[in-house]
Design an enzyme around this catalytic site. Structure first.
Site, PDB file in Angstrom:
ATOM      1  N   HIS A   7       0.835  -1.204   0.000  1.00 28.20           N
ATOM      2  CA  HIS A   7       0.000   0.000   0.000  1.00 28.20           C
ATOM      3  C   HIS A   7       0.869   1.253   0.000  1.00 28.20           C
ATOM      4  CE1 HIS A   7      -3.656   2.365   0.963  1.00 28.20           C
ATOM      5  NE2 HIS A   7      -2.797   3.132   1.626  1.00 28.20           N
ATOM      6  N   GLU A   8       1.820   1.293   0.919  1.00 30.25           N
ATOM      7  CA  GLU A   8       2.682   2.469   1.022  1.00 30.25           C
ATOM      8  C   GLU A   8       3.637   2.566  -0.167  1.00 30.25           C
ATOM      9  OE1 GLU A   8       1.966   4.682   3.056  1.00 30.25           O
ATOM     10  OE2 GLU A   8       0.571   3.489   4.258  1.00 30.25           O
TER      11      GLU A   8
ATOM     12  N   HIS B  62       1.992   4.628  -2.809  1.00 34.02           N
ATOM     13  CA  HIS B  62       2.134   6.065  -2.563  1.00 34.02           C
ATOM     14  C   HIS B  62       3.550   6.526  -2.914  1.00 34.02           C
ATOM     15  CE1 HIS B  62      -1.765   6.408  -0.787  1.00 34.02           C
ATOM     16  NE2 HIS B  62      -1.481   5.726   0.313  1.00 34.02           N
TER      17      HIS B  62
END
Length: 370
Positions: A24-25, A28
């Protein structure tokens, strides 16, 4: 629970959550780099850093002791109105988040949930290409004692063709039909030893320990055919279908809670995830991969909900900014984020309470008090 079971649960939980949060990170992070935003910190976990190092681009990578999430901190993420003169002086021209267009900022925020869906797809493909895709057959493998099926004398090997007047298309169709008709008297048309038999039946009824709507229960276990490793093209197609199917089923489950078909007490929190991680891990790595893919879809969807503090909430603000041509007022953002924090904190406490209730903690405390 033995010590080794606790250890397996802990290791499985940290592994599962670590992989999901990392991807997920990573979404980003990679999107920020693509849009020309410097990333100051990439942290796995919360709390003081156990390990940290700085790469050539200047990003500080951290591994922290509380494995309940993580974060990426883009350079200049704070609103210029909130930044001190010292912070402004340290900004790298052209590399700050707030200076980028609304579309670039939206891409950076959206990339996190998107990477969760990509991870789920990759995990499904890996699972189908190695262990195959198990098939549940419309054939009774066993009958549960005391169930509606046993009362109707269903037997191993029976194939369910019709429930009442409804022709059964498969296992999922049969389960859905039964679930919607608790306590109903009906008939089953089954194929047994090459012959069709019509059997009278009263569908059973079950209700979870928290109350809520009753659900029909037949009381059979359907036969499962072990999967065979699929060629990569077929595994890719099956992985895409499984990702889409899981997404639809998850959204349907959320809708059922909001519409009252299921009680909110069905919500589980981190303790439930930890328990399930340990239980799934004992069935092998393939089962753990499947569980991770399911959780990854859930994490992606949850982050897209339009709740301030979540990625979806920020995307709503950016959509409004794109339409109006100027950002949402500072006051509205502050109140929204405070409301979002209260909502998420309440949801965390509520789901944790559900977890502890399902573990029997409060019944145990009541027994001690009595």
């Amino acid at each position: 629970m033995m010590i080794h079971e606790y250890l397996r649960t802990l290791i499985s939980f940290v592994f599962v959550l670590g992989v999901l949060v990392t991807f997920h990170e990573l979404g980003h992070y990679l999107a920020a780099r693509w849009r020309g935003v410097h990333v100051e910190v990439f942290s796995l976990g919360f709390g003081p850093a156990l390990f940290k190092w700085r790469d050539k681009s200047g990003t500080e990578w951290r591994i922290c002791p509380i494995p309940l999430g993580g974060y990426v901190r883009p350079h200049g993420f704070d609103d210029p109105e909130d930044a001190t003169e010292e912070q402004k002086a340290a900004w790298i021209p052209g590399r700050t988040f707030h200076d980028k267009s609304v579309w670039s900022r939206a891409i950076v925020i959206l990339a996190g949930p998107v990477f969760n869906f990509i991870l789920a797809f990759v995990l499904f493909v890996l699972l189908f290409a190695t262990a195959g895709q198990p098939q549940v057959r419309n054939e009774v493998a066993s009958v549960m004692p005391g169930s509606a099926a046993q009362n109707a004398a269903l037997q191993k090997g029976d194939v369910i063709l019709r429930i009442g007047t409804h022709d059964v298309a498969g296992v999922a169709d049969a389960q859905a039909t039964v679930a919607q008709t608790p306590g109903q008297k009906t008939t089953l048309l089954v194929r047994r030893d090459g012959q069709q038999l019509e059997i009278p039946l009263t569908i059973g009824s079950t209700q979870d320990s928290h109350g809520g709507a009753a659900h029909g229960l037949l009381g059979v276990v359907f036969a499962v055919e072990p999967g065979k490793a699929l060629p990569l093209p077929q595994a890719i197609a099956a992985g895409a279908q499984a990702t889409w199917r899981t997404t639809v089923q998850t959204l349907n489950g959320v809708w059922q809670i909001f519409s009252g078909q299921h009680t909110a007490r069905d919500l589980g929190g981190p303790l439930k995830i930890a328990q399930l991680s340990g239980q799934v891990a004992q069935y092998g790595f393939a089962s753990l991969l499947s569980f991770m893919a399911l959780l990854s879809v859930n994490l992606g969807l949850i982050n897209l909900f339009p709740v301030p503090l979540l990625d979806g909430g920020r995307l709503v603000f950016y959509a409004i900014e794109a339409i109006r041509g100027r950002p949402v007022s500072k006051r509205v953002q502050e109140v929204s984020f405070q409301t979002g924090f209260a909502l998420l904190a309440g949801l965390f406490l509520f789901s944790t309470f559900n977890d502890l209730s399902s573990f029997g903690l409060f019944r145990w405390v009541a027994t001690l008090a009595g």
